[in-house]
Design a protein around this motif. Structure first.
Motif, PDB file in Angstrom:
ATOM      1  N   GLU A  71       0.824  -1.224   0.000  1.00 47.75           N
ATOM      2  CA  GLU A  71       0.000   0.000   0.000  1.00 47.75           C
ATOM      3  C   GLU A  71       0.854   1.270   0.000  1.00 47.75           C
ATOM      4  OE1 GLU A  71      -4.191  -1.085   2.257  1.00 47.75           O
ATOM      5  OE2 GLU A  71      -2.381  -0.935   3.449  1.00 47.75           O
ATOM      6  N   PRO A  79      -4.800   3.777  -9.642  1.00 53.06           N
ATOM      7  CA  PRO A  79      -5.848   3.131  -8.836  1.00 53.06           C
ATOM      8  C   PRO A  79      -6.692   2.124  -9.627  1.00 53.06           C
ATOM      9  CG  PRO A  79      -6.403   5.427  -9.291  1.00 53.06           C
ATOM     10  CD  PRO A  79      -5.004   5.224  -9.793  1.00 53.06           C
ATOM     11  N   ARG A  88      -6.756  -2.880  -2.886  1.00 61.24           N
ATOM     12  CA  ARG A  88      -7.931  -2.201  -2.308  1.00 61.24           C
ATOM     13  C   ARG A  88      -8.910  -3.223  -1.720  1.00 61.24           C
ATOM     14  NH1 ARG A  88     -11.046  -0.443  -6.994  1.00 61.24           N
ATOM     15  NH2 ARG A  88     -11.986  -2.499  -6.767  1.00 61.24           N
ATOM     16  N   HIS A  92     -10.021  -4.182   2.197  1.00 57.01           N
ATOM     17  CA  HIS A  92     -11.438  -4.202   2.571  1.00 57.01           C
ATOM     18  C   HIS A  92     -11.772  -5.493   3.317  1.00 57.01           C
ATOM     19  CE1 HIS A  92     -15.762  -5.039   1.461  1.00 57.01           C
ATOM     20  NE2 HIS A  92     -15.870  -3.838   1.982  1.00 57.01           N
TER      21      HIS A  92
END
Ligand code: ZN
Length: 506
Positions: A71, A79, A88, A92
């Motif tokens: 990260e 992105p 990502r 999550h």
């Protein structure tokens, strides 16, 4: 560890977790299809051990450390790249898995196991009082789970923030703020047309669907249509179960299930089209990315959009039956000789308010979902007490569909979802219907191809615009990119009211 080392290690970890989960899926499929009754207890041990191994892998601190390294690196600069999207989604999932105290996870597992058993008994006896104490515990625990997970977004109503945290498990990134206007506009469109259909003089003859349809012919016919849609039976199969589902184990192995009723055509046929839609999506995911988010389905809403697309937008359309009906007549010799394609098409599009969601037609279905959305939002928001649920349920059915359940079994006890803690699951059914219609309205007009029984271009469009992206974009993402417009209820309402308006003359 540097980011270029950490990323491949994350991929290896994620693939191992996915393989473990797929082992559980094989056992789960077997349990619902071929396992003898006597295997139940041992199957519980097998699945319990796998669940424990999966949880340990999903919450491994080493995974979190590698994730933090990547990260902070240049690898995630774009992105929309596969790497950034995987990172990502891993974040999550990792946060969801690690934010919850172990005590809460264990208590939820214990309470929902007991609740599911109690639900079966309560539903059988049609007695909400037997289920009520279990549901009270579940609602309290889910509220606790939601506040542990919720970022406490500013400007949100407290109940909405809690509900968003639960919805996020099934529809990552989905929000109550997005759902409210979708359901409001759907309800405003659907309630009057359903009323008008109820008062219309024209009615379909549904008895044609309830003639004699031998089971072996039904299987052969439904498999033929699924194959024509593009479902690859060398990488999948169809078996029999009591509650149909689709389970994809991994690349090259996707299982469809159905059930048969020799005196009702819809049950197997539209069920198979539905599950084949899920299966086509799974078969279209990028196999080389298996085990990572970009190789996985986007969300439950997008998954359901693929099943509804083939079941309703293709399978209940006029051009589809122009092509298929003569073949159906041949498949069941003598059964439908006096029926026309028009009559048949009207029958498979019959609309009638009913109390049971899973038996509902294309038009009333979303009202069943709207009712559940409002009720579970109120339960999680603390505005509705569990004790008041049966009454609130009946009142909503009366105002949305003009009918009232006489018993709890055909009222608030009919669905399994709340007994396993699945708050936030129901809206994904409607999101599926809306996404499906949105795709259909924005793809090159497939009408003539469907009339010729050709589905390659339709499937090709879905593959290119939805399947191939996996979870690279959040649920609205593929829809917005493919159609250049955000999701609304408009395409769904327009196509449905157009079709029903013509059939019923309203
Ligand atoms: Zn489905």
């Amino acid at each position: 560890m540097t980011a270029p080392d950490a990323y491949p290690a994350l991929v290896t970890d994620a693939k191992e977790l996915a393989v473990l989960q797929s082992c559980a899926a094989v056992l789960g499929w077997d349990q619902q299809t071929y396992m003898p009754k006597g295997g139940g207890a041992f199957r519980g041990d097998q699945l319990g051990l796998l669940a424990k191994l999966c949880h340990a892998k999903a919450t491994d601190p080493a995974f979190g450390e590698r994730l933090a390294v990547v990260e902070a690196s240049d690898l995630v600069r774009d992105p929309e790249s596969v790497i950034a999207a995987n990172v990502r989604e891993w974040r999550h999932g990792y946060d969801r898995a690690t934010k919850l105290p172990a005590r809460l996870v264990e208590e939820l597992a214990r309470v929902t196991t007991a609740a599911q058993e109690a639900w079966v008994v309560a539903k059988g006896k049609s007695d909400f009082a037997l289920f009520r104490p279990h549901l009270e515990k579940i609602v309290a625990l889910k509220r606790e789970e939601a506040s542990a997970l919720s970022s406490g977004g500013t400007g949100l109503r407290a109940g909405d923030a809690l509900y968003d945290a639960l919805l996020d498990e099934y529809e990552p990134g989905g929000t109550t703020a997005e759902l409210r206007p979708l359901f409001a506009s759907l309800t405003a469109e659907l309630v009057p047309i359903i009323q008008a259909i109820g008062e219309a003089g024209k009615k379909p003859d549904e008895s044609v669907l309830r003639r004699e349809f031998p089971v072996d012919r039904q299987k052969w016919f439904a498999e033929g249509v699924a194959a024509a849609f593009g479902f690859d039976f060398t990488a999948g199969r169809l078996d029999t179960t009591s509650h149909p589902f689709c389970s994809a184990f991994g690349p090259g192995d996707c299982r469809l299930t159905t059930r048969y009723n020799p005196r009702f055509f819809n049950e197997c046929f539209f069920g198979v089209l539905h599950e084949a839609g899920h299966g086509l999506y799974e078969q279209g995911l990028p196999a080389d990315l298996f085990g990572t988010p970009c190789g996985a389905y986007c969300s439950l809403g997008v998954h359901e959009s693929q099943s509804r697309f083939w079941e309703n937008l293709i399978g209940r359309s006029r051009p589809f039956w122009e092509h298929v009906f003569p073949r159906l007549q041949q498949a069941f010799p003598g059964t439908l000789t006096d029926v026309t394609a028009d009559r048949w098409h009207f029958a498979v599009n019959a609309v009638k308010p009913s109390l049971i969601r899973v038996e509902a037609d294309e038009a009333t279905y979303n009202l069943h979902v709207a009712i559940r959305f409002e009720l579970e939002l109120a339960l999680i928001g603390g505005e509705l007490a569990v004790a008041d649920l049966p009454g609130a349920w009946a009142d909503k059915y009366e105002s949305f569909l003009g009918i009232r359940p006489a018993t709890d079994a055909e009222g608030c006890l009919q669905d399994i979802h709340w007994s396993f803690g699945g708050f936030g699951y129901f809206p994904t059914y409607t999101l599926g219907n809306l996404h499906a219609a949105h795709y259909f309205a924005h793809m090159p007009d497939p009408t003539d191809a469907i009339r010729r029984g050709e589905f390659r271009d339709v499937l090709g469009w879905l593959r290119a615009n939805v399947h191939t992206h996996g979870r690279r974009f959040r649920s609205g993402g593929p829809t917005r990119r493919a159609t250049r417009t955000p999701l609304t209820a408009e395409a769904f309402s327009k196509s449905l009211t157009g079709k029903l308006g013509e059939l019923y003359g309203v």
